[in-house]
Write a protein that holds these residues in place. Structure first.
Motif, PDB file in Angstrom:
ATOM      1  N   ILE A  19     -56.671  -7.505  44.452  1.00 17.39           N
ATOM      2  CA  ILE A  19     -57.707  -8.117  45.289  1.00 17.39           C
ATOM      3  C   ILE A  19     -59.090  -7.806  44.725  1.00 17.39           C
ATOM      4  N   ASP A  20     -59.310  -6.554  44.326  1.00 17.74           N
ATOM      5  CA  ASP A  20     -60.605  -6.198  43.746  1.00 17.74           C
ATOM      6  C   ASP A  20     -60.850  -6.929  42.429  1.00 17.74           C
ATOM      7  N   ALA A  21     -59.767  -7.340  41.760  1.00 17.60           N
ATOM      8  CA  ALA A  21     -59.917  -8.037  40.478  1.00 17.60           C
ATOM      9  C   ALA A  21     -60.356  -9.491  40.655  1.00 17.60           C
ATOM     10  N   LEU A  22     -60.203 -10.027  41.867  1.00 17.53           N
ATOM     11  CA  LEU A  22     -60.652 -11.389  42.120  1.00 17.53           C
ATOM     12  C   LEU A  22     -62.180 -11.455  42.063  1.00 17.53           C
ATOM     13  N   SER A  23     -62.687 -12.609  41.748  1.00 13.97           N
ATOM     14  CA  SER A  23     -64.140 -12.777  41.729  1.00 13.97           C
ATOM     15  C   SER A  23     -64.696 -12.657  43.146  1.00 13.97           C
ATOM     16  N   ARG A  24     -65.957 -12.287  43.252  1.00 15.81           N
ATOM     17  CA  ARG A  24     -66.586 -12.196  44.565  1.00 15.81           C
ATOM     18  C   ARG A  24     -66.556 -13.557  45.262  1.00 15.81           C
ATOM     19  N   ARG A  25     -66.672 -14.600  44.502  1.00 12.95           N
ATOM     20  CA  ARG A  25     -66.621 -15.951  45.077  1.00 12.95           C
ATOM     21  C   ARG A  25     -65.255 -16.203  45.717  1.00 12.95           C
ATOM     22  N   ALA A  26     -64.194 -15.823  45.017  1.00 18.83           N
ATOM     23  CA  ALA A  26     -62.843 -16.057  45.540  1.00 18.83           C
ATOM     24  C   ALA A  26     -62.602 -15.258  46.815  1.00 18.83           C
ATOM     25  N   ARG A  27     -63.062 -14.000  46.834  1.00 21.54           N
ATOM     26  CA  ARG A  27     -62.865 -13.171  48.028  1.00 21.54           C
ATOM     27  C   ARG A  27     -63.696 -13.690  49.200  1.00 21.54           C
ATOM     28  N   ILE A  60     -64.569 -16.844  49.669  1.00 19.46           N
ATOM     29  CA  ILE A  60     -63.912 -18.074  50.125  1.00 19.46           C
ATOM     30  C   ILE A  60     -62.693 -17.731  50.979  1.00 19.46           C
ATOM     31  N   ALA A  61     -61.953 -16.694  50.576  1.00 15.65           N
ATOM     32  CA  ALA A  61     -60.778 -16.284  51.349  1.00 15.65           C
ATOM     33  C   ALA A  61     -61.181 -15.833  52.750  1.00 15.65           C
ATOM     34  N   ALA A  62     -62.250 -15.063  52.852  1.00 18.62           N
ATOM     35  CA  ALA A  62     -62.708 -14.594  54.158  1.00 18.62           C
ATOM     36  C   ALA A  62     -63.176 -15.761  55.022  1.00 18.62           C
ATOM     37  N   ILE A  63     -63.989 -16.650  54.440  1.00 22.96           N
ATOM     38  CA  ILE A  63     -64.502 -17.794  55.194  1.00 22.96           C
ATOM     39  C   ILE A  63     -63.355 -18.713  55.607  1.00 22.96           C
ATOM     40  N   ALA A  67     -52.208 -15.053  64.139  1.00 25.04           N
ATOM     41  CA  ALA A  67     -53.670 -14.869  64.163  1.00 25.04           C
ATOM     42  C   ALA A  67     -54.038 -13.525  63.550  1.00 25.04           C
ATOM     43  N   LEU A  68     -53.190 -12.520  63.738  1.00 27.00           N
ATOM     44  CA  LEU A  68     -53.463 -11.191  63.185  1.00 27.00           C
ATOM     45  C   LEU A  68     -53.387 -11.194  61.663  1.00 27.00           C
ATOM     46  N   LEU A  69     -52.561 -12.077  61.099  1.00 27.89           N
ATOM     47  CA  LEU A  69     -52.522 -12.188  59.638  1.00 27.89           C
ATOM     48  C   LEU A  69     -53.860 -12.702  59.114  1.00 27.89           C
ATOM     49  N   LEU A  70     -54.426 -13.679  59.807  1.00 29.77           N
ATOM     50  CA  LEU A  70     -55.726 -14.207  59.387  1.00 29.77           C
ATOM     51  C   LEU A  70     -56.812 -13.148  59.541  1.00 29.77           C
ATOM     52  N   VAL A  71     -56.751 -12.383  60.648  1.00 36.11           N
ATOM     53  CA  VAL A  71     -57.705 -11.280  60.823  1.00 36.11           C
ATOM     54  C   VAL A  71     -57.557 -10.278  59.680  1.00 36.11           C
ATOM     55  N   GLY A  72     -56.319  -9.987  59.292  1.00 33.59           N
ATOM     56  CA  GLY A  72     -56.080  -9.062  58.186  1.00 33.59           C
ATOM     57  C   GLY A  72     -56.667  -9.550  56.876  1.00 33.59           C
ATOM     58  N   VAL A  73     -56.579 -10.860  56.622  1.00 36.45           N
ATOM     59  CA  VAL A  73     -57.169 -11.427  55.404  1.00 36.45           C
ATOM     60  C   VAL A  73     -58.684 -11.259  55.425  1.00 36.45           C
ATOM     61  N   LEU A 122     -63.355  -8.555  53.227  1.00 37.42           N
ATOM     62  CA  LEU A 122     -64.647  -7.908  53.464  1.00 37.42           C
ATOM     63  C   LEU A 122     -64.646  -6.471  52.953  1.00 37.42           C
ATOM     64  N   PHE A 123     -63.546  -5.742  53.156  1.00 33.74           N
ATOM     65  CA  PHE A 123     -63.469  -4.381  52.648  1.00 33.74           C
ATOM     66  C   PHE A 123     -63.597  -4.359  51.132  1.00 33.74           C
ATOM     67  N   SER A 124     -62.913  -5.286  50.474  1.00 32.77           N
ATOM     68  CA  SER A 124     -62.990  -5.334  49.011  1.00 32.77           C
ATOM     69  C   SER A 124     -64.400  -5.672  48.543  1.00 32.77           C
ATOM     70  N   LEU A 125     -65.044  -6.602  49.228  1.00 31.54           N
ATOM     71  CA  LEU A 125     -66.399  -6.991  48.848  1.00 31.54           C
ATOM     72  C   LEU A 125     -67.397  -5.849  49.057  1.00 31.54           C
TER      73      LEU A 125
END
Length: 447
Positions: free
Chosen positions: A221-229, A231-234, A263-269, A274-277
């Motif tokens: 997850i940390d290896a993903l670009s900030r843009r990708a992370r 987009i995943a959060a949004i 819904a909890l899976l989406l909250v987890g994503v 956000l934690f990784s960012l």
């Protein structure tokens, strides 16, 4: 070295050190649980009769509060991260799956046996003191409600060695299978109208979130670009909003935990992205002396805090009602302006008393010997016994009788997760063989 492994090496402390960012988030999750439950405590005295209610029932503020304090998805993600890291380090030192599971049984159930035993004793004292039976039963029920986490987390952690092997072989297929299964349960529950089907997601939802923690531990997850992370959060937030608007999920994230929904899976994503960012600034903040002292206090006592916060809240609620009856002073109506003015002091008191109780309780738990390597069969039976104890308290309620049975089951689980019984047998066998050898030598003296 792959990109993921390179990110892992850069972001993870060396063996033997602590990941301060993870520790701080874990401590924040525990504090969030305590504050959420503290906000739900409602005490009233009407006609000289005390009553205890869920202060969030039918209120507008529970929805935004749940968005902030529903941290269980992140807790399971962090649990997956920590378990994967710990198990991999154990393997490097020659440890195995059985030793890991036995250690998790000891770590999770030692605090539980102390808490449940004392709560059972307190319920007996309340009944003998003449407290109405319905209030004693309510106290036992309220205490038992949060115990679902202990049972589910124990099973999830016990499955770490097997699921981590699957993750290392087929990471995306494994988490996809768990996610699809969780979605299937949600669809079946909504189509059939049978809410009980949703409890199948006690396995699929929480295991999927733990599996997400494995990706965090890999550094993928940390290896993903900030843009990708980002987009995943949004994207996860947008999917959550769409599910609220369409009526698929309740906007109250507390309601989505019983039974667990996707819904909890989406909250987890969202939480994980956000934690990784924010991981680097979180780590810098966590390294401050005051913050470090807080996390150093909470980290080894996380399960103890979780188990003791509800008895503390129940005790404070009881003392509040008793004080109102004794002095005749009226209590502020739940959700009134005066009630809200007292919430900061109430939350601070709840956190402080919980911390004080935990200091004492942790000393008692530390008296238990550390775990020893068990056999696979014994460790598995220990997990089953511990889970059975929690399930009984959830289904039958916490009473003096059920607490006594639960303590017996937990004692058996802790005993099964130790190898001293087989060790004594083997020791006895060595003594017997030695005696036999001596007898044989005596019967056949050297020429």
């Amino acid at each position: 070295m792959t990109i993921a492994r390179a990110a892992l090496a850069a972001s993870t402390p060396r063996s033997g050190s602590r990941d301060r960012a993870v520790d701080l988030v874990r401590a924040a999750c525990i504090a969030g649980v305590v504050m959420l439950h503290a906000m739900m405590v409602g005490v009233a005295v009407t006609g000289g009769v005390p009553s205890f209610v869920n202060a969030s029932d039918g209120t507008w503020w529970v929805v935004p509060l749940s968005w902030v304090l529903q941290v269980m998805p992140l807790f399971f993600v962090i649990g997956g991260f920590s378990a994967a890291t710990a198990y991999r380090r154990a393997r490097e030192r020659g440890g195995d799956a059985v030793g890991f599971v036995a250690g998790r049984v000891q770590r999770l159930l030692r605090p539980a046996i102390v808490t449940i035993g004392i709560v059972g004793l307190l319920l007996a004292l309340l009944a003998s003191a003449g407290v109405p039976a319905d209030l004693v039963a309510l106290a036992g029920f309220r205490f038992g409600q949060p115990l679902w986490f202990l049972g589910v987390f124990l099973v999830c952690q016990a499955l770490v060695p097997a699921l981590l092997r699957l993750h290392e072989r087929a990471p995306y297929a494994t988490i996809a299978a768990l996610t699809i299964a969780a979605t299937g349960v949600d669809v079946a529950r909504m189509q059939s109208g049978i809410d009980g089907l949703g409890f199948l997601n006690l396995a699929f939802v929480w295991l999927a979130l733990q599996q997400l923690g494995f990706f965090l531990a890999d550094g993928r997850i940390d290896a993903l670009s900030r843009r990708a992370r980002t987009i995943a959060a949004i994207g996860a937030v947008a999917a959550l909003a769409a599910s609220f608007v369409s009526g698929i999920h309740s906007p109250d994230l507390v309601a989505n935990i019983n039974p667990p929904t996707t819904a909890l899976l989406l909250v987890g994503v969202v939480h994980t992205a956000l934690f990784s960012l924010l991981r680097e600034p979180i780590a810098r903040f966590a390294d401050r002396p005051v913050v470090r002292r807080v996390t150093d206090f909470v980290t080894p006592r996380a399960m103890t805090v979780y188990l003791w916060h509800m008895p503390v809240l129940l005790g404070l609620a009881g003392l509040t009602a008793a004080s109102a009856l004794w002095t005749g002073m009226p209590l502020p109506a739940v959700d009134s302006g005066l009630w809200w003015l007292t919430r900061p002091a109430w939350l601070a008191l709840a956190l402080a008393v919980t911390a004080a109780v935990v200091v004492v309780a942790a000393r008692v738990e530390a008296m238990t010997p550390p775990p020893l390597t068990s056999s696979g069969r014994r460790a598995g039976l220990g997990v089953l016994a511990g889970t059975a104890a929690v399930a009984m308290l959830l289904v039958a309620g916490t009473t003096v009788i059920t607490a006594t049975i639960a303590v017996a089951l937990l004692a058996g689980a802790l005993r099964l997760a130790r190898a001293d019984a087989p060790a004594r047998v083997e020791g006895g066998q060595r003594i017997v063989r030695s005696l036999v050898d001596r007898v044989q030598v005596s019967a056949h003296p050297a020429p």
